[in-house]
Design a protein around this motif. Structure first.
Motif, PDB file in Angstrom:
ATOM      1  N   VAL A   1       0.829  -1.189   0.000  1.00 62.37           N
ATOM      2  CA  VAL A   1       0.000   0.000   0.000  1.00 62.37           C
ATOM      3  C   VAL A   1       0.875   1.255   0.000  1.00 62.37           C
ATOM      4  O   VAL A   1       1.819   1.367   0.764  1.00 62.37           O
ATOM      5  CB  VAL A   1      -0.936   0.012   1.225  1.00 62.37           C
ATOM      6  CG1 VAL A   1      -1.761   1.296   1.260  1.00 62.37           C
ATOM      7  CG2 VAL A   1      -1.854  -1.198   1.184  1.00 62.37           C
ATOM      8  N   THR A   2       0.536   2.202  -0.858  1.00 60.62           N
ATOM      9  CA  THR A   2       1.316   3.432  -0.960  1.00 60.62           C
ATOM     10  C   THR A   2       1.139   4.308   0.273  1.00 60.62           C
ATOM     11  O   THR A   2       0.037   4.498   0.762  1.00 60.62           O
ATOM     12  CB  THR A   2       0.875   4.225  -2.198  1.00 60.62           C
ATOM     13  OG1 THR A   2       1.102   3.429  -3.358  1.00 60.62           O
ATOM     14  CG2 THR A   2       1.639   5.531  -2.319  1.00 60.62           C
ATOM     15  N   THR A   3       2.245   4.827   0.781  1.00 56.00           N
ATOM     16  CA  THR A   3       2.218   5.799   1.866  1.00 56.00           C
ATOM     17  C   THR A   3       2.312   7.188   1.252  1.00 56.00           C
ATOM     18  O   THR A   3       3.328   7.537   0.656  1.00 56.00           O
ATOM     19  CB  THR A   3       3.387   5.575   2.846  1.00 56.00           C
ATOM     20  OG1 THR A   3       3.299   4.257   3.387  1.00 56.00           O
ATOM     21  CG2 THR A   3       3.346   6.603   3.960  1.00 56.00           C
ATOM     22  N   ALA A   4       1.250   7.963   1.362  1.00 48.53           N
ATOM     23  CA  ALA A   4       1.236   9.282   0.746  1.00 48.53           C
ATOM     24  C   ALA A   4       2.168  10.232   1.475  1.00 48.53           C
ATOM     25  O   ALA A   4       2.176  10.290   2.711  1.00 48.53           O
ATOM     26  CB  ALA A   4      -0.184   9.839   0.745  1.00 48.53           C
ATOM     27  N   GLY A   5       2.973  10.959   0.719  1.00 46.59           N
ATOM     28  CA  GLY A   5       3.854  11.963   1.292  1.00 46.59           C
ATOM     29  C   GLY A   5       3.126  13.280   1.475  1.00 46.59           C
ATOM     30  O   GLY A   5       1.981  13.460   1.037  1.00 46.59           O
ATOM     31  N   GLU A   6       3.774  14.222   2.098  1.00 54.24           N
ATOM     32  CA  GLU A   6       3.153  15.505   2.408  1.00 54.24           C
ATOM     33  C   GLU A   6       2.731  16.253   1.153  1.00 54.24           C
ATOM     34  O   GLU A   6       1.717  16.950   1.135  1.00 54.24           O
ATOM     35  CB  GLU A   6       4.127  16.363   3.228  1.00 54.24           C
ATOM     36  CG  GLU A   6       3.535  17.681   3.698  1.00 54.24           C
ATOM     37  CD  GLU A   6       4.495  18.452   4.584  1.00 54.24           C
ATOM     38  OE1 GLU A   6       4.247  19.655   4.811  1.00 54.24           O
ATOM     39  OE2 GLU A   6       5.495  17.867   5.046  1.00 54.24           O
ATOM     40  N   GLY A   7       3.504  16.095   0.080  1.00 57.73           N
ATOM     41  CA  GLY A   7       3.192  16.795  -1.165  1.00 57.73           C
ATOM     42  C   GLY A   7       2.288  16.020  -2.105  1.00 57.73           C
ATOM     43  O   GLY A   7       1.898  16.540  -3.160  1.00 57.73           O
ATOM     44  N   ASP A   8       1.946  14.782  -1.754  1.00 56.46           N
ATOM     45  CA  ASP A   8       1.047  13.980  -2.578  1.00 56.46           C
ATOM     46  C   ASP A   8      -0.404  14.353  -2.300  1.00 56.46           C
ATOM     47  O   ASP A   8      -0.755  14.778  -1.194  1.00 56.46           O
ATOM     48  CB  ASP A   8       1.235  12.484  -2.290  1.00 56.46           C
ATOM     49  CG  ASP A   8       2.652  12.002  -2.570  1.00 56.46           C
ATOM     50  OD1 ASP A   8       3.357  12.656  -3.371  1.00 56.46           O
ATOM     51  OD2 ASP A   8       3.055  10.983  -1.985  1.00 56.46           O
ATOM     52  N   VAL A   9      -1.272  14.163  -3.276  1.00 56.88           N
ATOM     53  CA  VAL A   9      -2.712  14.357  -3.086  1.00 56.88           C
ATOM     54  C   VAL A   9      -3.349  12.979  -2.933  1.00 56.88           C
ATOM     55  O   VAL A   9      -3.199  12.116  -3.790  1.00 56.88           O
ATOM     56  CB  VAL A   9      -3.349  15.105  -4.258  1.00 56.88           C
ATOM     57  CG1 VAL A   9      -4.848  15.308  -4.002  1.00 56.88           C
ATOM     58  CG2 VAL A   9      -2.667  16.446  -4.485  1.00 56.88           C
ATOM     59  N   ASP A  10      -4.058  12.788  -1.848  1.00 56.82           N
ATOM     60  CA  ASP A  10      -4.623  11.485  -1.490  1.00 56.82           C
ATOM     61  C   ASP A  10      -6.143  11.624  -1.389  1.00 56.82           C
ATOM     62  O   ASP A  10      -6.648  12.313  -0.508  1.00 56.82           O
ATOM     63  CB  ASP A  10      -4.028  11.046  -0.138  1.00 56.82           C
ATOM     64  CG  ASP A  10      -4.367   9.607   0.218  1.00 56.82           C
ATOM     65  OD1 ASP A  10      -5.221   8.993  -0.453  1.00 56.82           O
ATOM     66  OD2 ASP A  10      -3.777   9.099   1.193  1.00 56.82           O
TER      67      ASP A  10
ATOM     68  N   GLU B   1      -7.916  13.091   1.848  1.00 55.67           N
ATOM     69  CA  GLU B   1      -8.173  14.520   1.976  1.00 55.67           C
ATOM     70  C   GLU B   1      -9.578  14.896   1.515  1.00 55.67           C
ATOM     71  O   GLU B   1     -10.155  15.868   1.996  1.00 55.67           O
ATOM     72  CB  GLU B   1      -7.138  15.297   1.158  1.00 55.67           C
ATOM     73  CG  GLU B   1      -5.713  15.074   1.644  1.00 55.67           C
ATOM     74  CD  GLU B   1      -4.692  15.723   0.736  1.00 55.67           C
ATOM     75  OE1 GLU B   1      -4.486  16.956   0.872  1.00 55.67           O
ATOM     76  OE2 GLU B   1      -4.100  15.027  -0.116  1.00 55.67           O
ATOM     77  N   PHE B   2     -10.121  14.146   0.569  1.00 49.80           N
ATOM     78  CA  PHE B   2     -11.482  14.404   0.094  1.00 49.80           C
ATOM     79  C   PHE B   2     -11.960  13.203  -0.722  1.00 49.80           C
ATOM     80  O   PHE B   2     -11.195  12.281  -1.028  1.00 49.80           O
ATOM     81  CB  PHE B   2     -11.554  15.693  -0.746  1.00 49.80           C
ATOM     82  CG  PHE B   2     -10.615  15.734  -1.927  1.00 49.80           C
ATOM     83  CD1 PHE B   2     -10.985  15.217  -3.167  1.00 49.80           C
ATOM     84  CD2 PHE B   2      -9.354  16.310  -1.814  1.00 49.80           C
ATOM     85  CE1 PHE B   2     -10.126  15.261  -4.257  1.00 49.80           C
ATOM     86  CE2 PHE B   2      -8.477  16.365  -2.894  1.00 49.80           C
ATOM     87  CZ  PHE B   2      -8.869  15.830  -4.121  1.00 49.80           C
TER      88      PHE B   2
END
Length: 328
Positions: free
Chosen positions: A56-65, A95-96
């Motif tokens: 599973v991908t771990t979203a970074g701070e600059g990624d949009v999830d 995030e949405f």
């Protein structure tokens, strides 16, 4: 008080009471953890940033999830399952959520006001903000121009600007010309929704709406400029086809020279989940069709900050369906 057509207030109260009585005792957070761990990852390209648990991908701070769904809730049996999944997103980095249309697709409630009220009551259970676009069964497939117009009014009252029910950082702009069209910039990703449906309406209506969709998309691209965003994501209900050519033909001409990844996310028209390149002369333009309604939980999409090209920018995580969904 509740007949086969339902009533507006009692229907909402009864469904919400049912949802609260029958939620899992171990809570929404543990449910989501389980669902994600058994998930299936669908990823355009490869990217090194993945967690060790089930890939599973771990979203970074600059990624949009964010998550996407469509064609739900479609009946009473689907309501409770979807409600739990929406509540469980609180335990994720989502995030949405984007709903790609047909929020009121049940044969009994289709085009009727109480169906949109029911859909709104369910979607409000989401732990994260939800934005909704209209689908065929929300208005265009209502059987007559008068019914379609009235149904679209019901949709707009209950689901238009729906994200305003949450406190959120998104600065969403809404079209004054086409109901359901919105746009926002988030983490250098430009998101644009357009009203694209398959159900036939009057030729003049289709032509006018698609023309306004083109103007809306071009307006947003010009407003932010080529240096104002790194990725373009477009939301629509219907798959690109000859019916929609008056929108997609000028769109392709507009985006093929952008030298930026472009993604079109749409609901299911036929078949199953699909990742594809819809236009041969626009390799940077990718499209994804969601799975059939009710077969899977909302799909996760991650727009990576450091993706080098279109094949390494988008991550799609599909989760194995629960028994409740398999039995539908």
């Amino acid at each position: 008080e509740l007949n086969h057509d339902g009533t507006t207030q009692s229907l909402v109260r009864r469904e919400k009471a049912m949802q609260r009585r029958r939620r899992f005792r171990w809570g929404a957070a543990s449910l989501m953890v389980f669902m994600v761990l058994v998930g299936v990852l669908a990823h355009i390209g490869n990217h090194p940033r993945k967690s060790v648990a089930a890939g599973v991908t771990t979203a970074g701070e600059g990624d949009v999830d964010f998550y996407v769904l469509a064609d739900e809730p479609f009946d009473f049996s689907d309501t409770e399952q979807l409600t739990r999944e929406l509540e469980a997103l609180e335990a994720t980095s989502a995030e949405f959520i984007i709903h790609l249309g047909n929020a009121n697709g049940d044969e009994q409630s289709q085009c009727k006001e109480y169906g949109f009220e029911r859909a709104a009551a369910v979607l409000k259970e989401s732990a994260v903000p939800v934005l909704v676009i209209p689908g065929d069964k929300d208005w265009a497939a209502c059987g007559s121009k008068k019914k379609a117009e009235r149904s679209l009014e019901y949709w707009d009252v209950n689901l238009g600007k729906f994200v305003e029910h949450w406190n959120h950082p998104l600065k969403v702009d809404y079209s004054e010309d086409v109901v359901g069209n919105f746009a926002f910039l988030h983490k250098d990703v430009l998101f644009v929704s357009v009203s694209i449906v398959d159900a036939p309406t009057e030729a003049s209506e289709v032509r006018n709406r698609l023309k306004k969709n083109v103007a809306w998309t071009k307006q947003k691209l010009a407003e932010y400029g080529s240096d104002g965003y790194r990725v373009l994501v477009i939301f629509g209900h219907a798959r690109p086809s000859e019916k929609q050519n008056e929108y997609f033909s000028p769109l392709v001409e507009e985006v093929k020279g952008l030298n930026k990844p472009v993604l079109y996310l749409h609901a299911n028209s036929s078949g199953s989940f699909q990742q594809y390149t819809p236009f041969d002369d626009a390799e940077n333009f990718k499209a994804v069709q969601l799975e059939k309604r009710g077969r899977e939980a909302p799909m996760r999409v991650v727009v990576l900050e450091n993706g080098e090209d279109g094949d390494d920018t988008f991550v799609f995580e599909r989760r194995d369906p629960t028994m409740e969904r398999i039995e539908k």
